[in-house]
Design a protein around this motif. Structure first.
Motif, short mmCIF file in Angstrom:
data_model
loop_
_atom_site.label_atom_id
_atom_site.label_comp_id
_atom_site.label_asym_id
_atom_site.label_seq_id
_atom_site.Cartn_x
_atom_site.Cartn_y
_atom_site.Cartn_z
N GLY A 18 0.78 -1.23 0.00
CA GLY A 18 0.00 0.00 0.00
C GLY A 18 0.81 1.27 0.00
O GLY A 18 0.27 2.36 -0.20
N HIS A 19 2.12 1.15 0.19
CA HIS A 19 2.96 2.36 0.21
C HIS A 19 3.25 2.81 -1.22
O HIS A 19 3.67 2.03 -2.07
CB HIS A 19 4.28 2.09 0.93
CG HIS A 19 5.17 3.29 1.00
ND1 HIS A 19 6.37 3.38 0.32
CD2 HIS A 19 5.03 4.48 1.64
CE1 HIS A 19 6.93 4.54 0.55
NE2 HIS A 19 6.14 5.24 1.36
N ILE A 20 3.00 4.09 -1.48
CA ILE A 20 3.25 4.68 -2.79
C ILE A 20 4.05 5.96 -2.56
O ILE A 20 3.68 6.79 -1.74
CB ILE A 20 1.94 5.01 -3.53
CG1 ILE A 20 1.05 3.77 -3.64
CG2 ILE A 20 2.24 5.56 -4.93
CD1 ILE A 20 -0.32 4.05 -4.24
N GLU A 21 5.15 6.07 -3.28
CA GLU A 21 5.95 7.28 -3.15
C GLU A 21 6.33 7.78 -4.54
O GLU A 21 6.37 7.01 -5.51
CB GLU A 21 7.21 7.03 -2.32
CG GLU A 21 8.20 6.05 -2.94
CD GLU A 21 9.46 5.89 -2.09
OE1 GLU A 21 9.43 6.27 -0.91
OE2 GLU A 21 10.47 5.38 -2.63
N GLY A 22 6.63 9.10 -4.62
CA GLY A 22 6.97 9.65 -5.91
C GLY A 22 7.35 11.11 -5.82
O GLY A 22 7.54 11.66 -4.73
N TYR A 23 7.44 11.73 -7.00
CA TYR A 23 7.79 13.15 -7.05
C TYR A 23 6.97 13.84 -8.14
O TYR A 23 6.37 13.17 -8.99
CB TYR A 23 9.29 13.34 -7.29
CG TYR A 23 9.80 12.82 -8.62
CD1 TYR A 23 9.85 13.64 -9.74
CD2 TYR A 23 10.25 11.50 -8.75
CE1 TYR A 23 10.32 13.17 -10.96
CE2 TYR A 23 10.73 11.02 -9.96
CZ TYR A 23 10.76 11.86 -11.07
OH TYR A 23 11.23 11.39 -12.27
N ARG A 24 6.95 15.16 -8.10
CA ARG A 24 6.18 15.97 -9.04
C ARG A 24 7.09 16.77 -9.95
O ARG A 24 8.20 17.14 -9.56
CB ARG A 24 5.27 16.92 -8.28
CG ARG A 24 4.15 16.28 -7.52
CD ARG A 24 3.50 17.23 -6.55
NE ARG A 24 4.34 17.48 -5.38
CZ ARG A 24 3.89 17.83 -4.19
NH1 ARG A 24 2.59 17.98 -4.00
NH2 ARG A 24 4.72 18.04 -3.18
N LYS A 25 6.60 17.06 -11.12
CA LYS A 25 7.23 18.01 -12.03
C LYS A 25 6.17 19.00 -12.48
O LYS A 25 5.13 18.61 -13.02
CB LYS A 25 7.85 17.31 -13.24
CG LYS A 25 9.08 16.48 -12.92
CD LYS A 25 10.26 17.34 -12.48
CE LYS A 25 11.50 16.50 -12.20
NZ LYS A 25 12.65 17.34 -11.78
N GLY A 26 6.43 20.28 -12.27
CA GLY A 26 5.44 21.29 -12.61
C GLY A 26 4.40 21.45 -11.53
O GLY A 26 4.46 20.81 -10.48
N SER A 27 3.42 22.28 -11.80
CA SER A 27 2.36 22.57 -10.84
C SER A 27 1.20 21.60 -11.07
O SER A 27 0.38 21.78 -11.99
CB SER A 27 1.88 24.02 -11.00
OG SER A 27 0.85 24.30 -10.10
N VAL A 28 1.14 20.57 -10.26
CA VAL A 28 0.13 19.53 -10.41
C VAL A 28 -1.18 20.00 -9.77
O VAL A 28 -1.22 20.27 -8.56
CB VAL A 28 0.60 18.21 -9.75
CG1 VAL A 28 -0.50 17.15 -9.84
CG2 VAL A 28 1.88 17.71 -10.41
N PRO A 29 -2.26 20.10 -10.54
CA PRO A 29 -3.52 20.63 -10.01
C PRO A 29 -4.35 19.58 -9.27
O PRO A 29 -5.59 19.58 -9.34
CB PRO A 29 -4.24 21.11 -11.28
CG PRO A 29 -3.78 20.16 -12.33
CD PRO A 29 -2.34 19.84 -12.00
N LEU A 30 -3.68 18.69 -8.58
CA LEU A 30 -4.33 17.64 -7.80
C LEU A 30 -3.65 17.58 -6.44
O LEU A 30 -2.42 17.62 -6.35
CB LEU A 30 -4.21 16.28 -8.49
CG LEU A 30 -4.92 16.10 -9.83
CD1 LEU A 30 -4.41 14.85 -10.54
CD2 LEU A 30 -6.43 16.02 -9.63
N ASP A 31 -4.45 17.45 -5.39
CA ASP A 31 -3.90 17.29 -4.05
C ASP A 31 -3.82 15.79 -3.76
O ASP A 31 -4.83 15.16 -3.43
CB ASP A 31 -4.79 17.99 -3.04
CG ASP A 31 -4.23 17.92 -1.61
OD1 ASP A 31 -3.16 17.30 -1.43
OD2 ASP A 31 -4.86 18.47 -0.70
N LEU A 32 -2.63 15.23 -3.90
CA LEU A 32 -2.46 13.78 -3.78
C LEU A 32 -1.79 13.37 -2.48
O LEU A 32 -1.41 12.22 -2.30
CB LEU A 32 -1.63 13.27 -4.96
CG LEU A 32 -2.18 13.58 -6.36
CD1 LEU A 32 -1.20 13.13 -7.43
CD2 LEU A 32 -3.54 12.92 -6.56
#
Length: 335
Positions: free
Chosen positions: A313-327
């Motif tokens: 169930g563990h999910i990890e990651g990173y963003r690029k740019g302005s993601v219009p979702l609150d994750l």
């Protein structure tokens, strides 16, 4: 390649004698069919038939005055060749419910371990019991851990079971279950990519969004999801890089970049922007994910989310740019 199971509709009357002459006898001559008693009763004024073939195929037939429905993962008798096909939600509830009970019981007799996962069994029933794909799709879960590396079948199936238990995609089962395919061999890359779409849906749902799949856009393409809440209306497209040892890329970072570039230079480029790209690295082992996690390479599209899910169930990651979702409630950002 045969499609996921659907029903054939005959707008004609079928007597017991006609069933024997035009269904049972041809199938008996061709593939050793035998008529057996259906395992379950049906409500309403329907008469039901179950046919089992020497090669393991199965067919079901329900009839009443002036109409009948056929479903089978076997050859179709010639008397039904020109009949129209319908999905599970398009036929009388009594027939769909009866066929579902017959097929689920057969599935769990043939693969008893799947009985512990009733939502997975139900959702993928049209492919788990399909003509060409019944062995490969079950094997993908049983022997290939549904595309997760270094994991067992039970923990990975439980991961997806918990998501499908939410009912989020129930009304889209006809379309979404078929993404797993009905090939007669396990195509782990394609099947894993299909499961990547379900992982993306899980992330969106866990983050509090409603999701609708297969959104047609003006370019003629379909994007994977529309995610909405009271203040949000965002399109999401998913891609899943192959692990580096299965492709020509020189390493994990290149695998992520190359796969994302294929998506962004094609479908997303034609769409003209506005969609969030989800890059699912759940096929990567720990040692393959580590350099991606550390370097956080650009994926030539913004906004984008690059992540890796594990069956615990563990999910990890990173963003690029302005993601219009609150994750933030769905995955851990390492940036």
């Amino acid at each position: 390649m045969a499609r996921p199971l659907r029903f054939r509709y005959s707008p004609e009357s079928w007597s017991e004698q006609r069933v024997r002459q035009q269904i049972l006898q041809p199938l008996r001559s061709n593939i050793g069919a035998r008529a057996v008693s259906p395992w379950f009763a049906i409500s309403g004024d329907w008469e039901t038939h179950r046919f089992e073939m020497a090669n393991g195929d199965l067919a079901l037939f329900a009839r009443r005055n002036g109409e009948a429905y056929w479903m089978g993962n076997t050859e179709t008798p010639s008397a039904l060749w020109k009949t129209d096909k319908f999905g599970w939600e398009e036929i009388p509830y009594q027939v769909a419910r009866w066929a579902q009970r017959e097929l689920l019981a057969t599935l769990h007799e043939e693969d008893p371990w799947l009985a512990d996962y009733p939502h997975i069994s139900w959702f993928f029933l049209p492919v788990f019991m399909s003509k060409d794909g019944r062995e490969s799709t079950r094997s993908f879960f049983r022997e290939h851990a549904a595309g997760f590396p270094d994991a067992g079948r039970r923990e990975t199936t439980r991961f997806f079971e918990d998501f499908f238990a939410t009912g989020t995609l129930d009304e889209y089962r006809d379309v979404m279950s078929g993404k797993l395919g009905t090939s007669n061999h396990v195509d782990r890359v394609r099947m894993s990519a299909a499961m990547g779409e379900f992982i993306a849906a899980k992330i969106l749902v866990d983050a509090g969004y409603d999701v609708v799949p297969e959104i047609e856009v003006t370019t003629g393409h379909s994007l994977d999801y529309r995610a909405t809440d009271a203040e949000t209306n965002v399109l999401v497209e998913v891609t899943r890089p192959q692990p580096p040892n299965n492709r020509a890329a020189s390493g994990p970072v290149a695998a992520v970049r190359d796969t994302a570039e294929t998506k962004t230079s094609g479908q997303l480029a034609e769409h003209g922007g506005g969609a969030v790209l989800f890059v699912d690295c759940s096929s990567f082992r720990d040692d393959q994910w580590a350099p991606v996690r550390g370097e956080q390479p650009d994926v030539r599209h913004r906004p984008a989310v690059v992540y890796r899910a594990r069956p615990n169930g563990h999910i990890e990651g990173y963003r690029k740019g302005s993601v219009p979702l609150d994750l933030g409630d769905a995955l851990e950002f390492v940036d």
